[in-house]
Design a protein around this motif. Structure first.
Motif, PDB file in Angstrom:
ATOM      1  N   ARG A  69       0.817  -1.207   0.000  1.00  8.51           N
ATOM      2  CA  ARG A  69       0.000   0.000   0.000  1.00  8.51           C
ATOM      3  C   ARG A  69       0.857   1.267   0.000  1.00  8.51           C
ATOM      4  N   TYR A  70       0.191   2.359  -0.385  1.00 10.81           N
ATOM      5  CA  TYR A  70       0.808   3.679  -0.382  1.00 10.81           C
ATOM      6  C   TYR A  70      -0.215   4.673   0.164  1.00 10.81           C
ATOM      7  N   HIS A 108      -0.433   8.595 -10.164  1.00 16.25           N
ATOM      8  CA  HIS A 108       0.062   7.304  -9.673  1.00 16.25           C
ATOM      9  C   HIS A 108      -0.104   6.217 -10.734  1.00 16.25           C
ATOM     10  N   GLY A 167       6.320   7.108  -5.414  1.00 14.35           N
ATOM     11  CA  GLY A 167       6.442   5.876  -4.645  1.00 14.35           C
ATOM     12  C   GLY A 167       5.816   4.685  -5.338  1.00 14.35           C
ATOM     13  N   VAL A 168       4.661   4.881  -5.977  1.00 15.66           N
ATOM     14  CA  VAL A 168       4.010   3.775  -6.699  1.00 15.66           C
ATOM     15  C   VAL A 168       4.840   3.384  -7.913  1.00 15.66           C
ATOM     16  N   HIS A 193       7.745   1.293  -6.803  1.00 12.16           N
ATOM     17  CA  HIS A 193       7.299  -0.055  -6.438  1.00 12.16           C
ATOM     18  C   HIS A 193       7.176  -0.952  -7.667  1.00 12.16           C
ATOM     19  N   MET A 195       4.918   1.163   0.460  1.00 13.63           N
ATOM     20  CA  MET A 195       5.446   1.973  -0.632  1.00 13.63           C
ATOM     21  C   MET A 195       5.952   3.334  -0.167  1.00 13.63           C
ATOM     22  N   ASN A 196       5.576   3.782   1.006  1.00 13.55           N
ATOM     23  CA  ASN A 196       6.072   5.062   1.523  1.00 13.55           C
ATOM     24  C   ASN A 196       7.479   4.868   2.061  1.00 13.55           C
TER      25      ASN A 196
END
Length: 314
Positions: free
Chosen positions: A223-224, A239, A253-254, A257, A298-299
């Protein structure tokens, strides 16, 4: 009078031989009667002179700005002067002016006002110049004319560089009267069926602004958590684009990932609304609380450090 009207009508007909213009003419029943035209009444005497005066339709309910309304006293006084000013402009002579002023007096009495005298109607108000052009604006809600005058007098007596702006409060009309209450924007595109965000978003619509949201990768479940002041459609589409092309969005961040765990895979994302905050500081704080509570994978730490720095600076 009828002869003069017919001559005028005949001249207009001669100018339109093809009869393309349709005329509707109203004649007075007696020579002393007036014919209404918009907000005036018009009469043509035997010598061809035009007389006009102020007019209000019989269907008019006589409702205007009431004396007990939620407005400053200066606005009410200026409204009354405007009524008399329009009546003076619409009147062609002293007799017509007396008739027009009587209509305005009855209208003001019906709404709780005192009619203005002749001197008060013709008195001109001079606008005062701002003595402090570099004053700081201060916005306050309007309570009453007495309270506003006390605030202005205090600022003036203490020579404070403040310019007060009083904003009107909510009225019953603002609460109960809405032109089209069912027309709510549910999608930035106007059609949720063609939107890439709405079918994958739970808890709200993509037109929502000032949101704290959660992005979940359906391929691995990671998750983010993020926040945005703009609409969710604009932010969540960034995103999705980052997941499709991570090289073009290296700081997302996405995107990081999908570049590390799902290269060359079609992104499958779902979105969820966590909270709504209109203030930026509150939105940042709530986002930090959700990041600490959910620990989204994801953070990264750089985002947390930036968030900490932002809150400390504020």
């Amino acid at each position: 009078i009828t002869k003069l009207h017919k001559q005028w009508y005949q001249r207009r007909v001669d100018q339109d031989p093809d009869n393309r213009i349709k005329w509707e003419i109203e004649f007075p029943s007696t020579p002393a009667d007036f014919v209404p035209f918009l907000s005036t009444e018009i009469r043509i005497d035997e010598e061809g002179k035009v007389h006009h005066r102020f007019y209000r339709k019989t269907q008019n309910k006589g409702i205007t700005l009431h004396q007990k309304s939620h407005h400053p006293d200066s606005v009410k006084e200026e409204c009354k002067k405007n009524f008399y000013r329009n009546a003076t402009i619409a009147s062609s002579g002293p007799q017509e002016l007396d008739h027009s002023v009587k209509i305005i007096d009855d209208l003001l009495k019906k709404n709780g006002h005192q009619p203005l005298s002749h001197n008060a109607r013709n008195r001109r108000t001079r606008r005062r110049r701002q003595t402090t052009p570099d004053s700081v604006p201060l916005t306050l809600p309007f309570i009453s004319g007495t309270v506003c005058n006390k605030i202005r007098n205090y600022i003036k007596s203490n020579k404070l560089p403040i310019r007060v702006i009083f904003t009107p409060g909510k009225k019953l009309q603002d609460i109960f009267c809405r032109s089209r209450p069912l027309d709510k924007k549910t999608c930035d595109l106007g059609n949720p069926n063609n939107c890439e965000i709405c079918p994958r978003l739970t808890g709200t619509t993509c037109s929502t602004k000032g949101a704290i949201y959660l992005v979940t990768c359906e391929l691995c479940g990671k998750r983010y958590c993020g926040e945005t002041e703009r609409s969710l459609h604009a932010r969540l589409m960034e995103h999705r684009q980052a997941a499709r092309n991570p090289r073009a969005h290296p700081e997302n961040g996405v995107g990081q990932h999908y570049a590390s765990l799902h290269p060359n895979r079609t992104p499958v994302l779902s979105f969820k609304l966590l909270d709504l905050q209109s203030k930026t500081v509150r939105r940042k704080i709530v986002e930090a609380m959700y990041i600490l509570r959910l620990s989204p994978e994801m953070n990264d730490r750089s985002e947390l450090s930036y968030l900490y720095k932002y809150l400390v600076d504020v």
